[in-house]
Scaffold this active site. Structure first.
Site, PDB file in Angstrom:
ATOM      1  N   THR A 206       0.274  -1.086   0.034  1.00  0.00           N
ATOM      2  CA  THR A 206       0.107   0.131  -0.092  1.00  0.00           C
ATOM      3  C   THR A 206       0.623   0.861   0.217  1.00  0.00           C
ATOM      4  O   THR A 206       1.897   1.029   0.734  1.00  0.00           O
ATOM      5  CB  THR A 206      -0.692  -0.026   1.341  1.00  0.00           C
ATOM      6  OG1 THR A 206      -1.802  -0.774   1.805  1.00  0.00           O
ATOM      7  CG2 THR A 206      -1.804   1.503   1.414  1.00  0.00           C
ATOM      8  N   ARG A 234     -12.688  -9.685  -0.893  1.00  0.00           N
ATOM      9  CA  ARG A 234     -12.116  -8.825   0.295  1.00  0.00           C
ATOM     10  C   ARG A 234     -11.422  -7.308  -0.182  1.00  0.00           C
ATOM     11  O   ARG A 234     -11.256  -7.289  -0.830  1.00  0.00           O
ATOM     12  CB  ARG A 234     -11.500  -9.291   0.785  1.00  0.00           C
ATOM     13  CG  ARG A 234     -10.926  -8.729   1.830  1.00  0.00           C
ATOM     14  CD  ARG A 234      -9.175  -8.109   2.337  1.00  0.00           C
ATOM     15  NE  ARG A 234      -8.893  -6.793   3.043  1.00  0.00           N
ATOM     16  CZ  ARG A 234      -7.715  -6.497   3.267  1.00  0.00           C
ATOM     17  NH1 ARG A 234      -7.423  -5.719   2.219  1.00  0.00           N
ATOM     18  NH2 ARG A 234      -7.631  -5.596   4.486  1.00  0.00           N
ATOM     19  N   GLY A 236      -9.987  -3.822   2.247  1.00  0.00           N
ATOM     20  CA  GLY A 236      -9.730  -3.254   3.167  1.00  0.00           C
ATOM     21  C   GLY A 236      -9.699  -1.875   3.435  1.00  0.00           C
ATOM     22  O   GLY A 236     -10.807  -1.496   2.781  1.00  0.00           O
ATOM     23  N   ASP A 237      -9.187  -1.170   4.155  1.00  0.00           N
ATOM     24  CA  ASP A 237      -9.247   0.395   4.788  1.00  0.00           C
ATOM     25  C   ASP A 237      -8.849   0.933   3.509  1.00  0.00           C
ATOM     26  O   ASP A 237      -9.551   2.585   3.688  1.00  0.00           O
ATOM     27  CB  ASP A 237      -8.356   0.805   5.660  1.00  0.00           C
ATOM     28  CG  ASP A 237      -6.879   0.090   5.656  1.00  0.00           C
ATOM     29  OD1 ASP A 237      -6.981  -0.509   4.919  1.00  0.00           O
ATOM     30  OD2 ASP A 237      -6.367   1.219   6.645  1.00  0.00           O
ATOM     31  N   GLY A 258      -1.058  -1.267   6.914  1.00  0.00           N
ATOM     32  CA  GLY A 258      -1.517  -2.032   7.819  1.00  0.00           C
ATOM     33  C   GLY A 258      -2.665  -2.857   7.344  1.00  0.00           C
ATOM     34  O   GLY A 258      -3.080  -2.997   6.398  1.00  0.00           O
ATOM     35  N   GLY A 260      -5.751  -3.869   6.856  1.00  0.00           N
ATOM     36  CA  GLY A 260      -6.979  -3.008   7.084  1.00  0.00           C
ATOM     37  C   GLY A 260      -8.583  -2.949   7.789  1.00  0.00           C
ATOM     38  O   GLY A 260      -9.227  -2.015   8.010  1.00  0.00           O
TER      39      GLY A 260
END
Ligand code: SD4
Length: 347
Positions: A206, A234, A236-237, A258, A260
Site C-alpha cells: 500500500t 475482500r 480493506g481500509d 497495515g 485494513g
C-alpha cells in the site's frame, strides 16, 4: 486558598485552553509548506513525484495523484498491478483520493487497470458518487479511456502465489519484520530500500500520501493491491474514506497502512483527524489512534501491524504504529526527502 473545587475548575479551564494553544502554536504564515509525507521507505520515491507538482506551486491534489501513479506504474512493485493476487490468482486494486473541500472518490476491487488512483479521481470529479466497485468500476474506467491491461501476474507475484498455493494458508503477519524473521533489502547508502525482503516477497502493498501545497491546501491519496492472498471480494481500509484516508481542509490529513480490517473497525484516519481538530499534534493524534486500536484488540494487537501518518495545517508531521517496522518518508525541501522509522506501541 485553592480549594479542591477551584483547582478542578482551573484544571478544566487549562484543559479547554490546550487545544486553542496548540492551534496557535505556529502562526499559519510560518507553516512548513509545501510538504508531502508518504507511508513506507518507498514513500521517498513517490514523494519525489509529488514534489515535481508541489515545488512550482501546483495543487496538492495533483501532487498526491502523481505520487500514487508513480508507484502504480512500477510493475515490478507491490502496490498496483504488479502486486500479489487474491487467493484465486486475480490482482484486485483499491484506491481513493480526497481534497481539502471534502471532495473524494474511490474504487475498490478494480482489475486490469494500471492507475486506479486516476479512476478514483474521475469518480470524484465526474460522477455523483464517491465509490465504484468491481465490474462497474472497470466499465467506468474503460468508458473513460483507461486501457484494459492483460490479466497477468508480475514475475515476483507469480512466484509468491505459487509458493503460497503449496499451503494456501492466510496469515496476514505483515510488516512486522521481527515476526516474519525476514531481512528487508537495504539500499547501499540508504536507510531502507525497496519494499521487498531479500527472498523477493513484499513487506507491504500500500502507498498512502498526504500533502499540503504552497497555498495551504491539503489532499491525500491511497492506493493498494490489498492484502496478499485475501479472499476474493475482500476490501480493506485503503479505498474507504475515513478508514485508509481522510482529509479535512480545516485541520489536516491522515492515511494508514497495515491490517485494513482493524483500521475500518476504528474509522482510523477520521479518528486521527478528529484528534487533531481537538488540539492534538499529528504525532499525538496517531499515537492516540493506535492506543485505541490496541485497547479494542487487547489479545490480537501484537500480531498485526497498523501505522498512521498525519499532517496538520502548520506542516507538522506525525506517525505511529502498533508494532515496530513502520517507516515513512517526509519531503519538505529540495533535499530529496528523508525516511523515518515511526515510534510504535510495542517496542
Ligand atoms: C489493506 N491496508 O488492504 C491494506 C494493506 C496494506 O501494506 O496496508 N498493506 O488492508
Amino acid at each position: 486558598m485553592t480549594t479542591r473545587r477551584s483547582f478542578l475548575r482551573w484544571s478544566a479551564f487549562a484543559v479547554s485552553l490546550s487545544p486553542v494553544r496548540s492551534l496557535f502554536a505556529l502562526p499559519k504564515s510560518a507553516a512548513v509548506k509545501p510538504i508531502v509525507v508518504s507511508t513506507w521507505d518507498s514513500g521517498l520515491a513517490v514523494n519525489a513525484a509529488a514534489w515535481k507538482v508541489l515545488k512550482p506551486g501546483g495543487y496538492a491534489l495533483d501532487a498526491v495523484e502523481e505520487s500514487a501513479r508513480s508507484i502504480e506504474s512500477e510493475i515490478s512493485c507491490c502496490v498496483g498491478l504488479g502486486g500479489n493476487p487474491d487467493r484465486e490468482g486475480h490482482v484486485t486494486l483499491d484506491a481513493c483520493i480526497m481534497n481539502e473541500k471534502y471532495d473524494c472518490g474511490s474504487v475498490a476491487g478494480l482489475e486490469r487497470i494500471l492507475h486506479p488512483i486516476s479512476v478514483a479521481r474521475k469518480v470524484m470529479e465526474t460522477t455523483p458518487h464517491v465509490m465504484l466497485i468491481g465490474e462497474g468500476a472497470q466499465q467506468f474506467a474503460v468508458a473513460n479511456g483507461f486501457k484494459l491491461e492483460e490479466d497477468k501476474l508480475s514475475a515476483d507475484a507469480e512466484k509468491s502465489y505459487k509458493e503460497w498455493l503449496k499451503k494456501s494458508e492466510y496469515k496476514p503477519l505483515m510488516n512486522i519484520e521481527q515476526q516474519q524473521g525476514k531481512t528487508p533489502k537495504r539500499a547501499a547508502g540508504g536507510p531502507f530500500a525497496p519494499n521487498q525482503f531479500e527472498d523477493g516477497s513484499f513487506n507491504h502493498d500500500t502507498m498512502g500520501t498526504i500533502a499540503m501545497d504552497a497555498k495551504g491546501r491539503v489532499s491525500g491519496s491511497c492506493t493498494t493491491s490489498g492484502m496478499a492472498f485475501k479472499m476474493r471480494g475482500r476490501i480493506g481500509d485503503s479505498p474507504i474514506i475515513g478508514a485508509g484516508l481522510y482529509v479535512d481542509g480545516e485541520v489536516g490529513a491522515a492515511t494508514s497502512s497495515g491490517q485494513g480490517e482493524e483500521v475500518i473497525r476504528l474509522g482510523g484516519t477520521h479518528l486521527v483527524v478528529e484528534f487533531m481538530r481537538n488540539g492534538a499534534t499529528p504525532m499525538e493524534a496517531c499515537k492516540k489512534a493506535v492506543e485505541r486500536l490496541v485497547k479494542i484488540n487487547p489479545k490480537k494487537a501484537k500480531d498485526f501491524q497498523v501505522g498512521f501518518i498525519a499532517i496538520n495545517l502548520q506542516g507538522e508531521v506525525g506517525a505511529y504504529s502498533v508494532n515496530k517496522g513502520f517507516s515513512y518518508a517526509v519531503t519538505k525541501a529540495d533535499d530529496g526527502g528523508k525516511v523515518f522509522m515511526a515510534e510504535s506501541y510495542y517496542k
